[in-house]
Design a protein around this motif. Structure first.
Motif, PDB file in Angstrom:
ATOM      1  N   ASP A   1       0.855  -1.189   0.000  1.00  0.00           N
ATOM      2  CA  ASP A   1       0.000   0.000   0.000  1.00  0.00           C
ATOM      3  C   ASP A   1       0.891   1.239   0.000  1.00  0.00           C
ATOM      4  O   ASP A   1       1.528   1.553   1.012  1.00  0.00           O
ATOM      5  CB  ASP A   1      -0.900   0.001   1.234  1.00  0.00           C
ATOM      6  N   PRO A   2       0.978   1.969  -1.104  1.00  0.00           N
ATOM      7  CA  PRO A   2       1.876   3.124  -1.156  1.00  0.00           C
ATOM      8  C   PRO A   2       1.347   4.359  -0.450  1.00  0.00           C
ATOM      9  O   PRO A   2       2.065   5.358  -0.368  1.00  0.00           O
ATOM     10  CB  PRO A   2       2.010   3.382  -2.664  1.00  0.00           C
ATOM     11  N   THR A   3       0.119   4.321   0.050  1.00  0.00           N
ATOM     12  CA  THR A   3      -0.484   5.525   0.645  1.00  0.00           C
ATOM     13  C   THR A   3      -0.267   5.616   2.141  1.00  0.00           C
ATOM     14  O   THR A   3      -0.693   6.580   2.756  1.00  0.00           O
ATOM     15  CB  THR A   3      -1.995   5.545   0.359  1.00  0.00           C
ATOM     16  N   THR A   4       0.359   4.639   2.757  1.00  0.00           N
ATOM     17  CA  THR A   4       0.557   4.654   4.205  1.00  0.00           C
ATOM     18  C   THR A   4       2.030   4.461   4.525  1.00  0.00           C
ATOM     19  O   THR A   4       2.775   3.839   3.778  1.00  0.00           O
ATOM     20  CB  THR A   4      -0.248   3.530   4.884  1.00  0.00           C
ATOM     21  N   GLY A   5       2.431   5.028   5.652  1.00  0.00           N
ATOM     22  CA  GLY A   5       3.763   4.743   6.173  1.00  0.00           C
ATOM     23  C   GLY A   5       4.868   5.626   5.671  1.00  0.00           C
ATOM     24  O   GLY A   5       6.035   5.274   5.788  1.00  0.00           O
ATOM     25  N   GLY A   6       4.570   6.801   5.113  1.00  0.00           N
ATOM     26  CA  GLY A   6       5.622   7.712   4.696  1.00  0.00           C
ATOM     27  C   GLY A   6       6.087   7.466   3.283  1.00  0.00           C
ATOM     28  O   GLY A   6       5.345   6.950   2.436  1.00  0.00           O
ATOM     29  N   ASP A   7       7.336   7.850   3.014  1.00  0.00           N
ATOM     30  CA  ASP A   7       7.883   7.787   1.669  1.00  0.00           C
ATOM     31  C   ASP A   7       7.947   6.350   1.166  1.00  0.00           C
ATOM     32  O   ASP A   7       8.350   5.436   1.892  1.00  0.00           O
ATOM     33  CB  ASP A   7       9.282   8.406   1.653  1.00  0.00           C
ATOM     34  N   VAL A   8       7.556   6.146  -0.101  1.00  0.00           N
ATOM     35  CA  VAL A   8       7.492   4.810  -0.675  1.00  0.00           C
ATOM     36  C   VAL A   8       8.880   4.179  -0.758  1.00  0.00           C
ATOM     37  O   VAL A   8       9.080   3.021  -0.391  1.00  0.00           O
ATOM     38  CB  VAL A   8       6.830   4.866  -2.064  1.00  0.00           C
TER      39      VAL A   8
END
Length: 277
Positions: free
Chosen positions: A180-187
């Motif tokens: 999920d690229p929308t959570t947890g800061g920078d991809v």
């Protein structure tokens, strides 16, 4: 139609891999055969549905060969070779004796104190018969060597072909459907952390699995390794699961590096953290 045909072919190969021990080993109990049939149906259905579908599901790097191909080939070769080694104890021949001898030589070469093969062999009790100790050492040595070779092949391939950027556009959504690229800061930073975690876990698991089995509250019967099917799948999982995690860490690390490189090319004077993927 091309995608469907490829999915069906992959499903057939998965069925062949799972059923190889039951097809080659004699005197397989009926209940074991039924379990194998159920596993084949489930694995084939999952493979066909995943690769025939337009949208991604659970399989990672579906459109980024040869990641899954190397892992499957390593698993297939390991199961086949271990089956031949076990067959030497039941129905010996020149082929089975040769495979057993090669496995024994490899095991002797990497069987040193605190090595993964030595730790796995320590799962056997002190009063285990010599033939069982030799069989387990031979199977563990051969499986561990195949896992190292598969890891080396993937690493060399990624360096030579600049995988995955060398194959053109790389779709993160299709090849990493659970990410999920929308959570947890920078991809890119998250991928780098995941890559380091997978590499570290892949490195320590061959040492950690035997220790966990010995210290587990659930009793693990070492003499169950006398059963060829149990020995084949236990040793295969012990050797190839860490290698698979190691390969996944390398792959995700290269994707993170590719994202950072694309950001630098798109906006060389901007803050990389503010440039969209």
């Amino acid at each position: 139609m091309t995608r469907l045909f490829g999915a069906i072919l992959r499903g057939c190969l998965v069925v062949l891999m799972i059923s190889t021990p039951s097809l080659l080993l004699p005197n397989v109990p009926g209940d074991v055969s039924q379990i194998v049939v159920l596993l084949c149906i489930f694995a084939a259905g999952l493979t066909v549905f995943e690769y025939a579908a337009t949208y991604p599901g659970l399989v990672e790097f579906r459109d980024a060969p040869p990641f899954n191909r190397i892992r499957f080939l390593a698993m297939f070769v390991t199961v086949l070779v271990l089956t031949v080694i076990c067959l030497d104890e039941i129905r010996p021949s020149a082929v089975t004796a040769g495979a057993h001898a090669v496995g024994s030589v490899i095991a002797a070469a990497i069987d040193f104190p605190y090595s993964p093969v030595r730790l796995f062999a320590l799962l056997l009790p002190a009063d285990a018969p010599p033939w069982l100790v030799d069989l387990v050492l031979s199977a563990a040595g051969m499986a561990y060597l195949i896992s190292l070779l598969s890891l080396a092949v993937f690493t060399i391939y990624t360096r030579i072909t600049r995988w995955p950027s060398g194959r053109g556009a790389f779709n993160v959504w299709i090849n990493l459907p659970t990410f999920d690229p929308t959570t947890g800061g920078d991809v890119a930073d998250r991928m780098s952390r995941d890559a380091r975690f997978n590499v570290a876990l892949g490195f320590v698991l061959p040492f950690l699995i035997p220790v966990i089995l010995r210290a587990s509250t659930t009793p693990f019967d070492p003499f169950s390794l006398e059963q060829p099917q149990t020995l084949i799948w236990t040793v295969s999982a012990w050797a190839l699961l860490p290698a698979s995690l190691f390969m996944r860490g390398i792959a995700i690390g290269r994707i993170a590096a590719m994202i950072r490189e694309q950001r630098r090319r798109a906006a060389p004077d901007s803050d990389p953290a503010l440039v969209p993927v």
